[in-house]
Scaffold this motif. Structure first.
Motif, PDB file in Angstrom:
ATOM      1  N   GLU A   7       4.155   4.701   8.343  1.00  0.00           N
ATOM      2  CA  GLU A   7       2.607   4.641   8.300  1.00  0.00           C
ATOM      3  C   GLU A   7       1.946   6.078   8.189  1.00  0.00           C
ATOM      4  OE1 GLU A   7      -1.255   3.204   7.840  1.00  0.00           O
ATOM      5  OE2 GLU A   7       0.700   1.991   7.952  1.00  0.00           O
ATOM      6  N   LYS A   8       2.780   7.296   9.011  1.00  0.00           N
ATOM      7  CA  LYS A   8       2.293   8.563   8.514  1.00  0.00           C
ATOM      8  C   LYS A   8       2.464   9.084   7.209  1.00  0.00           C
ATOM      9  CE  LYS A   8       2.820  10.034  13.384  1.00  0.00           C
ATOM     10  NZ  LYS A   8       3.853  10.699  14.276  1.00  0.00           N
ATOM     11  N   GLU A   9       3.975   8.462   6.812  1.00  0.00           N
ATOM     12  CA  GLU A   9       4.055   9.037   5.255  1.00  0.00           C
ATOM     13  C   GLU A   9       3.094   8.403   4.297  1.00  0.00           C
ATOM     14  OE1 GLU A   9       7.903   8.663   2.176  1.00  0.00           O
ATOM     15  OE2 GLU A   9       8.107   8.374   4.414  1.00  0.00           O
ATOM     16  N   LYS A  10       2.677   7.138   4.564  1.00  0.00           N
ATOM     17  CA  LYS A  10       1.554   6.384   3.750  1.00  0.00           C
ATOM     18  C   LYS A  10       0.441   7.151   3.525  1.00  0.00           C
ATOM     19  CE  LYS A  10      -0.414   1.864   3.471  1.00  0.00           C
ATOM     20  NZ  LYS A  10      -0.732   0.833   4.128  1.00  0.00           N
ATOM     21  N   ARG A  11      -0.030   7.692   4.899  1.00  0.00           N
ATOM     22  CA  ARG A  11      -1.476   8.220   4.794  1.00  0.00           C
ATOM     23  C   ARG A  11      -1.431   9.715   4.131  1.00  0.00           C
ATOM     24  NH1 ARG A  11      -5.024   5.364   8.065  1.00  0.00           N
ATOM     25  NH2 ARG A  11      -4.200   4.209   9.394  1.00  0.00           N
ATOM     26  N   LEU A  12      -0.336  10.229   4.311  1.00  0.00           N
ATOM     27  CA  LEU A  12       0.012  11.762   3.748  1.00  0.00           C
ATOM     28  C   LEU A  12       0.035  11.302   2.179  1.00  0.00           C
ATOM     29  CD1 LEU A  12       2.368  13.347   5.947  1.00  0.00           C
ATOM     30  CD2 LEU A  12       0.071  14.144   5.648  1.00  0.00           C
ATOM     31  N   LEU A  13       0.782  10.338   1.598  1.00  0.00           N
ATOM     32  CA  LEU A  13       1.122   9.955   0.382  1.00  0.00           C
ATOM     33  C   LEU A  13      -0.533   9.446  -0.155  1.00  0.00           C
ATOM     34  CD1 LEU A  13       4.085   8.033  -0.244  1.00  0.00           C
ATOM     35  CD2 LEU A  13       3.454  10.145  -1.427  1.00  0.00           C
ATOM     36  N   ILE A  14      -1.208   8.928   0.537  1.00  0.00           N
ATOM     37  CA  ILE A  14      -2.780   8.361   0.039  1.00  0.00           C
ATOM     38  C   ILE A  14      -3.513   9.682  -0.302  1.00  0.00           C
ATOM     39  CG2 ILE A  14      -4.697   7.297   0.681  1.00  0.00           C
ATOM     40  CD1 ILE A  14      -3.017   5.215   1.991  1.00  0.00           C
ATOM     41  N   GLU A  15      -3.498  10.552   0.638  1.00  0.00           N
ATOM     42  CA  GLU A  15      -4.048  11.790   0.643  1.00  0.00           C
ATOM     43  C   GLU A  15      -3.785  12.645  -0.606  1.00  0.00           C
ATOM     44  OE1 GLU A  15      -7.442  14.323   1.415  1.00  0.00           O
ATOM     45  OE2 GLU A  15      -6.857  12.098   2.292  1.00  0.00           O
ATOM     46  N   LYS A  16      -2.416  12.855  -0.657  1.00  0.00           N
ATOM     47  CA  LYS A  16      -1.951  13.744  -1.869  1.00  0.00           C
ATOM     48  C   LYS A  16      -2.170  12.942  -3.019  1.00  0.00           C
ATOM     49  CE  LYS A  16       1.752  16.026   0.526  1.00  0.00           C
ATOM     50  NZ  LYS A  16       1.443  17.631   0.267  1.00  0.00           N
ATOM     51  N   SER A  31     -12.773   6.548  -4.119  1.00  0.00           N
ATOM     52  CA  SER A  31     -12.060   5.743  -5.267  1.00  0.00           C
ATOM     53  C   SER A  31     -10.815   6.296  -5.631  1.00  0.00           C
ATOM     54  CB  SER A  31     -12.768   6.032  -6.412  1.00  0.00           C
ATOM     55  OG  SER A  31     -14.227   5.429  -6.676  1.00  0.00           O
ATOM     56  N   SER A  32     -10.522   7.481  -5.169  1.00  0.00           N
ATOM     57  CA  SER A  32      -9.075   7.906  -5.369  1.00  0.00           C
ATOM     58  C   SER A  32      -8.205   7.507  -4.595  1.00  0.00           C
ATOM     59  CB  SER A  32      -9.111   9.514  -5.478  1.00  0.00           C
ATOM     60  OG  SER A  32      -9.859   9.892  -6.665  1.00  0.00           O
ATOM     61  N   ARG A  33      -8.463   7.556  -3.201  1.00  0.00           N
ATOM     62  CA  ARG A  33      -7.989   7.037  -2.286  1.00  0.00           C
ATOM     63  C   ARG A  33      -7.328   5.580  -2.120  1.00  0.00           C
ATOM     64  NH1 ARG A  33      -9.588  11.779  -2.130  1.00  0.00           N
ATOM     65  NH2 ARG A  33      -8.632  13.391  -1.003  1.00  0.00           N
ATOM     66  N   LEU A  38      -3.591   1.127  -3.392  1.00  0.00           N
ATOM     67  CA  LEU A  38      -3.293   0.060  -4.147  1.00  0.00           C
ATOM     68  C   LEU A  38      -1.842   0.419  -4.951  1.00  0.00           C
ATOM     69  CD1 LEU A  38      -6.564  -1.361  -5.568  1.00  0.00           C
ATOM     70  CD2 LEU A  38      -5.604  -1.851  -3.748  1.00  0.00           C
ATOM     71  N   ALA A  39      -1.854   1.642  -5.193  1.00  0.00           N
ATOM     72  CA  ALA A  39      -0.511   2.314  -6.057  1.00  0.00           C
ATOM     73  C   ALA A  39       0.705   2.020  -5.157  1.00  0.00           C
ATOM     74  CB  ALA A  39      -0.811   3.480  -6.634  1.00  0.00           C
ATOM     75  N   ARG A  84      -9.755 -17.667   0.925  1.00  0.00           N
ATOM     76  CA  ARG A  84     -11.157 -17.162   0.368  1.00  0.00           C
ATOM     77  C   ARG A  84     -11.112 -15.726  -0.048  1.00  0.00           C
ATOM     78  NH1 ARG A  84     -15.365 -19.188   4.137  1.00  0.00           N
ATOM     79  NH2 ARG A  84     -16.779 -17.984   2.719  1.00  0.00           N
ATOM     80  N   LYS A  85     -10.070 -14.900   0.584  1.00  0.00           N
ATOM     81  CA  LYS A  85     -10.103 -13.476   0.471  1.00  0.00           C
ATOM     82  C   LYS A  85      -9.800 -13.132  -1.074  1.00  0.00           C
ATOM     83  CE  LYS A  85      -8.307 -12.708   5.006  1.00  0.00           C
ATOM     84  NZ  LYS A  85      -7.401 -12.221   5.773  1.00  0.00           N
ATOM     85  N   ARG A  86     -10.405 -12.023  -1.303  1.00  0.00           N
ATOM     86  CA  ARG A  86      -9.861 -11.331  -2.568  1.00  0.00           C
ATOM     87  C   ARG A  86      -8.882 -10.356  -2.564  1.00  0.00           C
ATOM     88  NH1 ARG A  86     -15.096  -9.518  -5.996  1.00  0.00           N
ATOM     89  NH2 ARG A  86     -15.563  -8.338  -4.211  1.00  0.00           N
ATOM     90  N   TYR A  87      -7.926 -10.045  -3.378  1.00  0.00           N
ATOM     91  CA  TYR A  87      -6.717  -9.353  -3.232  1.00  0.00           C
ATOM     92  C   TYR A  87      -6.890  -8.201  -4.142  1.00  0.00           C
ATOM     93  CZ  TYR A  87      -4.698 -12.584   0.428  1.00  0.00           C
ATOM     94  OH  TYR A  87      -4.639 -13.219   1.424  1.00  0.00           O
ATOM     95  N   PHE A  88      -7.350  -6.955  -4.024  1.00  0.00           N
ATOM     96  CA  PHE A  88      -7.322  -6.043  -4.894  1.00  0.00           C
ATOM     97  C   PHE A  88      -5.854  -5.633  -5.387  1.00  0.00           C
ATOM     98  CE2 PHE A  88     -11.309  -6.418  -3.072  1.00  0.00           C
ATOM     99  CZ  PHE A  88     -11.978  -6.693  -3.953  1.00  0.00           C
ATOM    100  N   LYS A  89      -5.562  -5.083  -6.598  1.00  0.00           N
ATOM    101  CA  LYS A  89      -4.473  -4.539  -7.053  1.00  0.00           C
ATOM    102  C   LYS A  89      -4.694  -3.625  -8.347  1.00  0.00           C
ATOM    103  CE  LYS A  89      -3.347  -8.654  -9.686  1.00  0.00           C
ATOM    104  NZ  LYS A  89      -2.330  -9.211 -10.572  1.00  0.00           N
ATOM    105  N   ILE A  90      -3.856  -2.993  -8.711  1.00  0.00           N
ATOM    106  CA  ILE A  90      -3.991  -2.174 -10.026  1.00  0.00           C
ATOM    107  C   ILE A  90      -3.900  -2.857 -11.112  1.00  0.00           C
ATOM    108  CG2 ILE A  90      -3.025  -0.241 -11.401  1.00  0.00           C
ATOM    109  CD1 ILE A  90      -2.267   1.217  -8.883  1.00  0.00           C
ATOM    110  N   ASP A  91      -4.815  -2.659 -12.004  1.00  0.00           N
ATOM    111  CA  ASP A  91      -4.808  -3.810 -13.098  1.00  0.00           C
ATOM    112  C   ASP A  91      -3.352  -3.758 -14.066  1.00  0.00           C
ATOM    113  OD1 ASP A  91      -5.378  -4.043 -16.559  1.00  0.00           O
ATOM    114  OD2 ASP A  91      -6.893  -5.065 -15.273  1.00  0.00           O
ATOM    115  N   ASP A  92      -3.019  -4.976 -14.346  1.00  0.00           N
ATOM    116  CA  ASP A  92      -1.822  -5.078 -14.988  1.00  0.00           C
ATOM    117  C   ASP A  92      -1.497  -4.148 -16.248  1.00  0.00           C
ATOM    118  OD1 ASP A  92      -0.990  -6.955 -12.978  1.00  0.00           O
ATOM    119  OD2 ASP A  92      -1.679  -8.683 -14.172  1.00  0.00           O
ATOM    120  N   GLN A  93      -2.453  -3.937 -16.842  1.00  0.00           N
ATOM    121  CA  GLN A  93      -2.502  -3.054 -18.084  1.00  0.00           C
ATOM    122  C   GLN A  93      -2.616  -1.641 -17.823  1.00  0.00           C
ATOM    123  OE1 GLN A  93      -1.696  -3.961 -21.268  1.00  0.00           O
ATOM    124  NE2 GLN A  93      -1.069  -5.722 -20.156  1.00  0.00           N
TER     125      GLN A  93
END
Length: 168
Positions: A7-16, A31-33, A38-39, A84-93
């Motif tokens: 989780e710590k590594e994930k947060r650091l990566l999100i920030e970088k 938006s960047s985060r 999502l990436a 009923r939830k929407r799941y956001f992801k990076i666009d396939d293209q």
């Protein structure tokens, strides 16, 4: 490695990654985060609530930035049967679009270096300057020639990468 460490590594990566995407794509910090989160996701999308919880931003800020990323074609969403939830992801293209953009950027850079080299060579010819007599000029001309070769290699490598991804 335990889940807290991940989780710590994930947060650091999100920030970088967020800082990188701010500069690369002139996205807002949030938006960047969101894009970085999502990436990093291995799931088939991340819910609005998961995004809000992970990034600690307000609902309205998350909503605004999700809409911005969707309008730029960076992300998309899907729904799941019975949910009923929407799941956001990076666009396939997105990957292919990004590769096409990078290829085009390198082509434009190559063209500029070719024009600069051509201009320098014309100036040298007009003034009957021999670069062998001037190590500084020799370095400048050599730089342009090598950079053109470098851009050609980058373009070809990016094309190969794209083709490899298409072949999967």
């Amino acid at each position: 490695m335990n889940s807290d460490d991940l989780e710590k590594e994930k947060r650091l990566l999100i920030e970088k990654m967020g800082v990188f995407f701010e500069n690369w794509d002139t996205l807002s910090p949030l938006s960047s985060r969101v894009f970085a989160l999502l990436a990093l996701s291995l799931e088939d999308g991340v819910t609005f609530e998961e995004i809000k919880e992970t990034l600690g931003a307000s609902k309205s800020s998350i909503c605004t930035n999700l809409q911005l990323l969707q309008s730029k074609g960076r992300i998309d969403y899907c729904t799941k049967p019975g949910d009923r939830k929407r799941y956001f992801k990076i666009d396939d293209q997105q990957i292919m679009t990004r590769l096409d953009e990078k290829i085009e950027d390198w082509k434009q850079e190559k063209i500029l270096h070719e024009k600069v080299l051509s201009y320098k060579e014309k100036v040298l010819a007009l003034n009957k300057i021999n670069i062998e007599d001037n190590s500084n000029l020799k370095i400048k001309i050599s730089y342009n020639k090598h950079y053109i070769e470098f851009t050609e290699a980058m373009i070809e490598d990016l094309k190969k990468l794209k083709q490899n991804l298409l072949d999967i």
